[in-house]
Design a protein around this motif. Structure first.
Motif, PDB file in Angstrom:
ATOM      1  N   HIS A 141       0.846  -1.193   0.000  1.00  9.90           N
ATOM      2  CA  HIS A 141       0.000   0.000   0.000  1.00  9.90           C
ATOM      3  C   HIS A 141       0.879   1.239   0.000  1.00  9.90           C
ATOM      4  O   HIS A 141       1.808   1.352   0.791  1.00  9.90           O
ATOM      5  CB  HIS A 141      -0.905   0.016   1.236  1.00  9.90           C
ATOM      6  CG  HIS A 141      -1.784  -1.180   1.340  1.00  9.90           C
ATOM      7  ND1 HIS A 141      -2.943  -1.316   0.632  1.00  9.90           N
ATOM      8  CD2 HIS A 141      -1.653  -2.308   2.081  1.00  9.90           C
ATOM      9  CE1 HIS A 141      -3.505  -2.474   0.919  1.00  9.90           C
ATOM     10  NE2 HIS A 141      -2.745  -3.109   1.792  1.00  9.90           N
ATOM     11  N   ASP A 142       0.566   2.172  -0.891  1.00 13.02           N
ATOM     12  CA  ASP A 142       1.290   3.436  -0.961  1.00 13.02           C
ATOM     13  C   ASP A 142       0.536   4.455  -0.113  1.00 13.02           C
ATOM     14  O   ASP A 142      -0.622   4.759  -0.377  1.00 13.02           O
ATOM     15  CB  ASP A 142       1.374   3.905  -2.412  1.00 13.02           C
ATOM     16  CG  ASP A 142       2.164   5.190  -2.551  1.00 13.02           C
ATOM     17  OD1 ASP A 142       2.800   5.613  -1.571  1.00 13.02           O
ATOM     18  OD2 ASP A 142       2.137   5.764  -3.651  1.00 13.02           O
ATOM     19  N   THR A 143       1.204   4.978   0.913  1.00 12.52           N
ATOM     20  CA  THR A 143       0.549   5.932   1.813  1.00 12.52           C
ATOM     21  C   THR A 143       0.926   7.381   1.508  1.00 12.52           C
ATOM     22  O   THR A 143       0.504   8.277   2.222  1.00 12.52           O
ATOM     23  CB  THR A 143       0.923   5.608   3.277  1.00 12.52           C
ATOM     24  OG1 THR A 143       2.327   5.724   3.424  1.00 12.52           O
ATOM     25  CG2 THR A 143       0.468   4.222   3.668  1.00 12.52           C
ATOM     26  N   SER A 144       1.696   7.623   0.454  1.00 14.42           N
ATOM     27  CA  SER A 144       2.174   8.976   0.165  1.00 14.42           C
ATOM     28  C   SER A 144       1.052   9.953  -0.174  1.00 14.42           C
ATOM     29  O   SER A 144       1.223  11.159  -0.020  1.00 14.42           O
ATOM     30  CB  SER A 144       3.213   8.948  -0.954  1.00 14.42           C
ATOM     31  OG  SER A 144       2.633   8.433  -2.143  1.00 14.42           O
ATOM     32  N   SER A 145      -0.098   9.454  -0.593  1.00 15.12           N
ATOM     33  CA  SER A 145      -1.194  10.363  -0.930  1.00 15.12           C
ATOM     34  C   SER A 145      -2.069  10.694   0.287  1.00 15.12           C
ATOM     35  O   SER A 145      -2.972  11.528   0.194  1.00 15.12           O
ATOM     36  CB  SER A 145      -2.070   9.745  -2.028  1.00 15.12           C
ATOM     37  OG  SER A 145      -2.647   8.540  -1.561  1.00 15.12           O
ATOM     38  N   LEU A 146      -1.793  10.086   1.434  1.00 17.95           N
ATOM     39  CA  LEU A 146      -2.561  10.365   2.641  1.00 17.95           C
ATOM     40  C   LEU A 146      -2.099  11.678   3.277  1.00 17.95           C
ATOM     41  O   LEU A 146      -0.975  12.121   3.050  1.00 17.95           O
ATOM     42  CB  LEU A 146      -2.381   9.230   3.654  1.00 17.95           C
ATOM     43  CG  LEU A 146      -2.940   7.871   3.242  1.00 17.95           C
ATOM     44  CD1 LEU A 146      -2.544   6.822   4.278  1.00 17.95           C
ATOM     45  CD2 LEU A 146      -4.449   7.925   3.095  1.00 17.95           C
ATOM     46  N   PRO A 147      -2.952  12.304   4.086  1.00 16.31           N
ATOM     47  CA  PRO A 147      -2.535  13.526   4.784  1.00 16.31           C
ATOM     48  C   PRO A 147      -1.325  13.241   5.688  1.00 16.31           C
ATOM     49  O   PRO A 147      -1.124  12.106   6.135  1.00 16.31           O
ATOM     50  CB  PRO A 147      -3.752  13.904   5.633  1.00 16.31           C
ATOM     51  CG  PRO A 147      -4.892  13.142   5.068  1.00 16.31           C
ATOM     52  CD  PRO A 147      -4.333  11.944   4.383  1.00 16.31           C
TER      53      PRO A 147
END
Length: 94
Positions: A10-16
């Motif tokens: 899971h890529d979390t870079s787009s989360l706040p």
């Protein structure tokens, strides 16, 4: 940040940013728990208790005895508990 879950990543870079920080904290906590699990399993555990809390002036001193004599290892104060783990032995081991 990439998080591996089973076979999925899971890529979390787009989360706040707050969510990324929280995920990073949780990931670190999971790693601590995994490390603790490795330490805590496959051991026999027992405790050494210090003096009871009502004996405020009491101290239990634990010593190591070696070739050069006795050395104070540490002291248990009122209310202290020491958790000791020993490697499990096969039944045939002394």
């Amino acid at each position: 940040m990439q998080i591996q879950q089973g076979k999925r990543t899971h890529d979390t870079s787009s989360l706040p940013a707050w969510a990324q920080r929280h995920i990073a904290e949780l990931t670190a906590e999971i790693e601590k728990l995994r490390s603790a699990h490795e330490i805590l399993t496959h051991r026999e555990w027992f405790v050494l208790n210090g003096p009871p809390p009502e004996e405020a002036e009491s101290v239990t001193r634990l010593w190591f005895l070696g070739a050069t004599g006795a050395q104070l290892a540490f002291a248990l104060y009122p209310g202290d508990t020491l958790l000791v783990g020993r490697a499990m032995r096969e039944e045939s081991d002394p």
